[in-house]
Design a protein around this motif. Structure first.
Motif, PDB file in Angstrom:
ATOM      1  N   SER A  86       1.027  -1.181  -0.031  1.00  0.00           N
ATOM      2  CA  SER A  86       0.352   0.185  -0.135  1.00  0.00           C
ATOM      3  C   SER A  86       0.937   1.144  -0.332  1.00  0.00           C
ATOM      4  CB  SER A  86      -0.966  -0.023   1.172  1.00  0.00           C
ATOM      5  OG  SER A  86      -0.426   0.175   2.513  1.00  0.00           O
ATOM      6  N   LYS A  87       0.077   2.481  -0.323  1.00  0.00           N
ATOM      7  CA  LYS A  87       0.947   3.546  -0.087  1.00  0.00           C
ATOM      8  C   LYS A  87       0.410   4.452   0.981  1.00  0.00           C
ATOM      9  CE  LYS A  87      -0.129   6.963  -3.455  1.00  0.00           C
ATOM     10  NZ  LYS A  87      -0.021   7.281  -4.621  1.00  0.00           N
ATOM     11  N   GLU A  88       1.344   4.980   1.802  1.00  0.00           N
ATOM     12  CA  GLU A  88       1.125   5.838   3.050  1.00  0.00           C
ATOM     13  C   GLU A  88       1.392   7.204   2.923  1.00  0.00           C
ATOM     14  OE1 GLU A  88       2.356   3.451   6.239  1.00  0.00           O
ATOM     15  OE2 GLU A  88       0.964   1.867   6.430  1.00  0.00           O
ATOM     16  N   GLU A  89       0.701   8.108   3.217  1.00  0.00           N
ATOM     17  CA  GLU A  89       0.992   9.430   3.312  1.00  0.00           C
ATOM     18  C   GLU A  89       0.690   9.895   4.884  1.00  0.00           C
ATOM     19  OE1 GLU A  89      -0.020  13.526   1.097  1.00  0.00           O
ATOM     20  OE2 GLU A  89      -1.279  11.711   0.578  1.00  0.00           O
ATOM     21  N   GLN A 103      -3.956   5.717   3.950  1.00  0.00           N
ATOM     22  CA  GLN A 103      -3.544   4.792   3.154  1.00  0.00           C
ATOM     23  C   GLN A 103      -4.278   4.655   1.839  1.00  0.00           C
ATOM     24  OE1 GLN A 103      -4.169   0.768   4.712  1.00  0.00           O
ATOM     25  NE2 GLN A 103      -2.067   0.653   4.916  1.00  0.00           N
ATOM     26  N   PRO A 137      -1.634   1.785  -4.478  1.00  0.00           N
ATOM     27  CA  PRO A 137      -0.721   2.268  -5.330  1.00  0.00           C
ATOM     28  C   PRO A 137      -1.225   2.706  -6.691  1.00  0.00           C
ATOM     29  CG  PRO A 137       0.501   0.419  -4.201  1.00  0.00           C
ATOM     30  CD  PRO A 137      -1.060   0.436  -3.952  1.00  0.00           C
ATOM     31  N   GLU A 156       2.840   3.405 -10.232  1.00  0.00           N
ATOM     32  CA  GLU A 156       3.665   2.651  -9.580  1.00  0.00           C
ATOM     33  C   GLU A 156       3.628   1.167  -9.519  1.00  0.00           C
ATOM     34  OE1 GLU A 156       3.462   5.896  -5.637  1.00  0.00           O
ATOM     35  OE2 GLU A 156       1.811   4.711  -6.146  1.00  0.00           O
ATOM     36  N   SER A 190      -4.897  -1.250  -1.133  1.00  0.00           N
ATOM     37  CA  SER A 190      -3.605  -1.981  -1.404  1.00  0.00           C
ATOM     38  C   SER A 190      -3.756  -2.781  -2.616  1.00  0.00           C
ATOM     39  CB  SER A 190      -3.237  -2.847  -0.302  1.00  0.00           C
ATOM     40  OG  SER A 190      -4.408  -3.659   0.081  1.00  0.00           O
ATOM     41  N   LEU A 226       6.426   3.068  -0.880  1.00  0.00           N
ATOM     42  CA  LEU A 226       5.338   2.118  -0.514  1.00  0.00           C
ATOM     43  C   LEU A 226       5.761   1.354   0.861  1.00  0.00           C
ATOM     44  CD1 LEU A 226       5.028   1.088  -4.174  1.00  0.00           C
ATOM     45  CD2 LEU A 226       3.772   2.940  -2.986  1.00  0.00           C
TER      46      LEU A 226
END
Length: 705
Positions: A310-313, A327, A330, A334, A519, A545
């Motif tokens: 997953s991509k987390e910011e 979350q 991607p 990506e 995710s 990621l």
């Protein structure tokens, strides 16, 4: 030429109550290089003190002492040792022989201390014994079996073997009958023909019969100095022999004797040290190889190569120390990057929202609340490890009708239902409502229900890592994806006038939509490549990621637990090592204290303090050697036993590995580390207590009892 010259020599002793008394007072004395000189006087008059000062066994308080025109009262300790070994011979009233050694060894001991070979020293001893017609049958007889007269003759020959310039005799006939006393005096008289014999005695009759000169002491002062016979000629010349290279043969033999004498104490020490060393081996094997074993055991998961990415910011909240993590799935870009840079994996969107791990599972109407369902990509090789299978088989092809379960699930279902589930069916149910918003006023919201109710046939059982693992059913993600391709959203398809599958619905959802599960899924293509999983997770994380794996989470949790356990064990081991050093140190200290008189005799014969310390070092090294062998012998069976106990508790195999556990991968560095540890422990426990113990006073230890 005078050999000995004392100028205004005084000796003052301190008593235990802090007072002092004068044992010798301004003694002036010259002694020739040969002849028989006797010192007479009542007890306490200073006879033995004078003898000890001349023999360098005691220091003067004031005055000067010259030996062959050299002032020796200020010699260093090492220089005095040389004089005691080569220029001064001492005969004690109580013999002070090595009782458990034979006659030849006792006579040869000063020569051995001086570095002579044992064979050569014994030959010289035989020559001396032949000179006094000593019974040859007694040459190899232990001294403890000799009579008093025989012991004293051996003691005299021991004092003579290095051809000293002066022979000091402290009451040599005090413990002998008249016949043996005369034999001893004859030997001393013969020796006085070419060297100085200085004797302290109470026996005036013998003194007057054999002495060339008689000195009488009273209250620490010479009151009479009488010559009986004129002494002619020179005595033995002073020769500065080159120092022989020291050898330790005599130390080894006396150490072995000490070891046997203290056998019970030494057995206790061996057992104590062996326990400590075995614990060190087991804890070391655990600390060194447990992570490797955990890594191997953790790979015994059928879904070890299954990841969620997953991509987390991170979102900072203004005016607050709290931050939030958003979350999302991607992006397409990506995802393509992952496919191009990490081709060891198959990448798919995450469809867990339609088949979560906590879906409702029943068997024969029995609800299984503790049973979970998780995906693997495919049951076809090389995606799965065939060695994990313990019952049945993997599905011959990827389908959404057949599944495998782990051993925990097999035992759990069997316990709950009292039935064997192999080749039987388990039912899964799950519903999910999808809401699609349009800009059409008449139908702004379109709802579809994903309803899953399916019987899954259990065709195989796998044996996985048991730690933190839950009863689990494994299904083919590839088959489930195909299943979703054929499962349409009827209402949305009608609205858009085309077939829309649940797979397409999720694939086209936004990356922050609940449908996306925020995710994607990644599956390792070949289970043989599972060694790269950790590196992959680390590399993906550096790309912004986050990759997670249940198997890796379990492995890391287990590693942290083992690390904490190892730290506790190492602390316990450190305390144990300090304890064993303390035990061996106390034993060494008491052994040294017990043998102070023997050490004083060896010092009087010229042995250095280092050589005397080596006596105890060698004895303790024997303890270390036996402990080393016992440790090696016991390590293998105890490793097996320890691993069995750990396996019964944790279901983890081979967490403890010693160098003997697998002969195919024998580790010699363990043996060297173990040996180095033993030498270090023995050295510390030997030298520290002796080094800090009270320095031996030779004259005090050898004082008439």
């Amino acid at each position: 030429m005078d050999l000995i010259k004392l100028v205004n020599v005084s000796k003052r002793y301190k008593t235990e109550n802090g007072r002092s008394f004068l044992a010798l007072h301004n003694v002036n004395l010259t002694l020739p290089s040969k002849g028989f000189v006797s010192i007479l006087g009542k007890s306490g008059c200073g006879k033995s003190t004078l003898l000890n000062i001349i023999g360098l066994l005691d220091d003067i308080s004031s005055g000067q002492y010259f030996f062959a025109s050299k002032e020796v009262s200020k010699l260093s300790h090492l220089e005095k040792e040389d004089y005691l070994n080569s220029k001064i011979g001492i005969v004690f009233q109580h013999y002070h022989l090595v009782e458990d050694k034979d006659v030849l060894f006792n006579i040869a001991l000063p020569s051995l201390i001086n570095g002579m070979k044992l064979e050569d020293a014994k030959e010289e001893a035989k020559m001396l014994l032949n000179g006094i017609k000593f019974n040859e049958d007694y040459y190899e007889k232990k001294v403890k079996n000799l009579s008093g007269g025989e012991k004293q003759r051996v003691a005299i020959l021991r004092a003579l073997i290095n051809s000293p310039n002066i022979l000091l005799c402290d009451e040599p006939t005090g413990a002998l009958d008249s016949e043996n006393s005369k034999r001893v005096m004859e030997i001393l008289k013969k020796a006085s023909k070419n060297k100085l014999v200085l004797m302290v005695s109470h026996n005036e009759e013998l003194v007057k019969e054999y002495s060339d000169r008689i000195i009488t002491l009273k209250d620490g002062a010479i009151i009479k100095d009488e010559s009986i016979h004129e002494i002619k000629g020179e005595g033995t010349p002073i020769v500065n022999d080159a120092h022989r290279r020291k050898k330790d043969k005599w130390i080894e033999q006396i150490s072995m004797q000490n070891f046997k004498k203290r056998i019970k104490t030494n057995i206790f020490s061996i057992i104590s040290l062996s326990i400590c060393l075995v614990a060190s081996i087991l804890i070391g094997g655990f600390a060194r190889y447990s992570n490797e074993a955990i890594s191997l055991e953790s790979k015994k998961k059928i879904d070890y190569g299954a990841l969620t990415i997953s991509k987390e910011e991170k979102i900072e909240l203004e005016g607050s120390i709290i931050s939030l993590v958003e979350q999302s799935r991607p992006s397409y870009t990506e995802l393509n990057y992952l496919k191009d840079s990490h081709k060891e994996f198959v990448y798919l969107n995450n469809y867990d929202v339609l088949l979560p791990s906590g879906s409702e599972l029943t068997f024969k109407s029995a609800k299984l609340d503790q049973l979970f369902i998780r995906p693997i990509y495919s049951f076809v090789s090389p995606f799965v490890n065939p060695s994990l299978l313990i019952k049945g088989s993997y599905p011959s092809n990827d389908n959404f009708d057949e599944v495998v379960i782990n051993k925990q699930a097999y035992e759990y279902i069997k316990k709950e239902t009292k039935k064997d589930v192999m080749n039987d069916e388990i039912n899964i149910k799950h519903e999910y409502e999808s809401v699609y918003y349009t800009f059409d006023a008449e139908s702004s919201v379109i709802k579809d229900i994903f309803s899953l109710s399916k019987n899954l046939k259990i065709v195989g059982v796998v044996d996985e890592l048991d730690f933190l693992s839950s009863p689990t059913i494994y299904y083919s993600y590839k088959a489930f994806t195909n299943y979703l391709k054929g499962y349409l959203l009827n209402n949305l398809s009608t609205y858009q006038h085309k077939d829309i599958s649940w797979k397409e619905r999720i694939d086209t959802s936004s990356d922050n939509d609940e449908l996306s599960s925020y995710s994607i899924r990644a599956f390792l293509k070949d289970y043989h490549s599972n060694n790269y999983l950790k590196d992959y997770v680390s590399n993906v994380s550096t790309d912004g990621l986050v990759a997670t794996s249940l198997a890796l989470t379990i492995e890391n949790s287990l590693s942290d637990l083992i690390k904490a356990s190892t730290s506790g064990m190492e602390l316990f081991l450190a305390i144990s090592i300090l304890g064993i050093i303390l035990i061996l140190g106390i034993i060494s200290y008491f052994s040294y204290s017990q043998d102070r008189k023997k050490s004083a005799v060896l010092s009087a014969l010229g042995a250095s303090r280092w050589e005397i310390m080596k006596l105890y070092l060698y004895e303790n090294l024997l303890i270390g050697l036996f402990s080393y062998l016992i440790t090696i012998i016991l390590s293998f069976p105890l490793t097996l036993l320890a691993n069995k106990i750990v396996s019964n508790i944790t279901n983890l195999n081979n967490l403890i590995r010693t160098p003997y556990y697998l002969f195919t991968s024998f580790k010699y560095d363990y043996l060297l580390i173990l040996l180095a540890a033993i030498i270090l422990i023995i050295s510390i426990s030997t030298f520290l207590p002796i080094f800090f113990s009270k320095k031996i006073s030779i004259s005090k230890e050898l004082r008439d009892e």
